[in-house]
Enzyme design. Structure first.
Site, mmCIF file in Angstrom:
data_model
loop_
_atom_site.group_PDB
_atom_site.id
_atom_site.type_symbol
_atom_site.label_atom_id
_atom_site.label_comp_id
_atom_site.label_asym_id
_atom_site.label_seq_id
_atom_site.Cartn_x
_atom_site.Cartn_y
_atom_site.Cartn_z
ATOM 1 N N HIS A 110 -52.353 -49.508 -28.825
ATOM 2 C CA HIS A 110 -50.979 -49.679 -28.368
ATOM 3 C C HIS A 110 -50.066 -48.680 -29.084
ATOM 4 C CE1 HIS A 110 -47.221 -52.388 -27.958
ATOM 5 N NE2 HIS A 110 -47.344 -51.611 -26.901
ATOM 6 N N ASP B 39 -50.626 -28.247 -18.749
ATOM 7 C CA ASP B 39 -50.993 -27.123 -17.899
ATOM 8 C C ASP B 39 -51.843 -26.163 -18.729
ATOM 9 O OD1 ASP B 39 -49.216 -25.388 -19.379
ATOM 10 O OD2 ASP B 39 -47.566 -25.911 -18.033
ATOM 11 N N HIS C 279 -38.086 -28.934 -23.686
ATOM 12 C CA HIS C 279 -39.456 -28.425 -23.798
ATOM 13 C C HIS C 279 -39.807 -28.172 -25.264
ATOM 14 C CE1 HIS C 279 -43.176 -26.755 -22.406
ATOM 15 N NE2 HIS C 279 -42.928 -25.578 -22.945
ATOM 16 N N ASN D 8 -46.550 -30.715 -17.660
ATOM 17 C CA ASN D 8 -47.054 -31.368 -18.862
ATOM 18 C C ASN D 8 -46.442 -32.756 -18.958
ATOM 19 O OD1 ASN D 8 -48.186 -28.764 -19.963
ATOM 20 N ND2 ASN D 8 -46.013 -28.246 -19.970
#
Length: 131
Positions: free
Chosen positions: A20, A28, A98, A122
């Protein structure tokens, strides 16, 4: 032989090993994987397997409580952005820069590399529990 979608033993073991809150990333073919993070390289040729195929397979096997994508996906890859929101209906999706996404990769247990060659394809999955 098992009945589910995924037949890659390395990927199945990685999913089964998640607890958990543990995280698994789908990447990619160009995303850098931090040193020390396990990489399962499924890429065969450019585009194979696709980001979408791998995401579909993983969510068929994994309990996902949250997903994380780069906010740049919305503008620079709207096709993937729409797919992610469609495939993960009911699962919270966090958007980060990003740069932040790449920082978060340091805390994942495994990165699954696809053959996808489109920008910002991604995602990080955070494992939930089924009880």
């Amino acid at each position: 032989m098992k009945r589910g979608l995924i037949i890659n033993g390395q990927l199945l073991r990685a999913i089964a090993d998640l607890g958990h809150g543990d995280r698994l990333a789908v990447a990619d073919c160009g995303l850098p994987v931090p040193k020390g993070i396990q990489k399962i390289d499924l890429a065969l040729v450019r585009g194979v397997p696709s980001f979408q195929d791998v995401v579909r397979a993983i969510i068929s096997e994994m309990v996902v409580q949250k997903a994380i994508v780069a906010e740049e996906m919305r503008v620079h890859n709207p096709r993937q952005y729409e797919f992610v929101h469609s495939a993960l209906q009911g699962i919270p999706i966090e958007e980060v820069s990003h740069a932040k996404f790449k920082e978060l990769l340091c805390d994942v247990k495994v990165v699954v590399r696809t053959g996808e060659a489109t920008p910002y394809s991604n995602m990080i999955f955070e494992a939930g529990v089924d009880f």
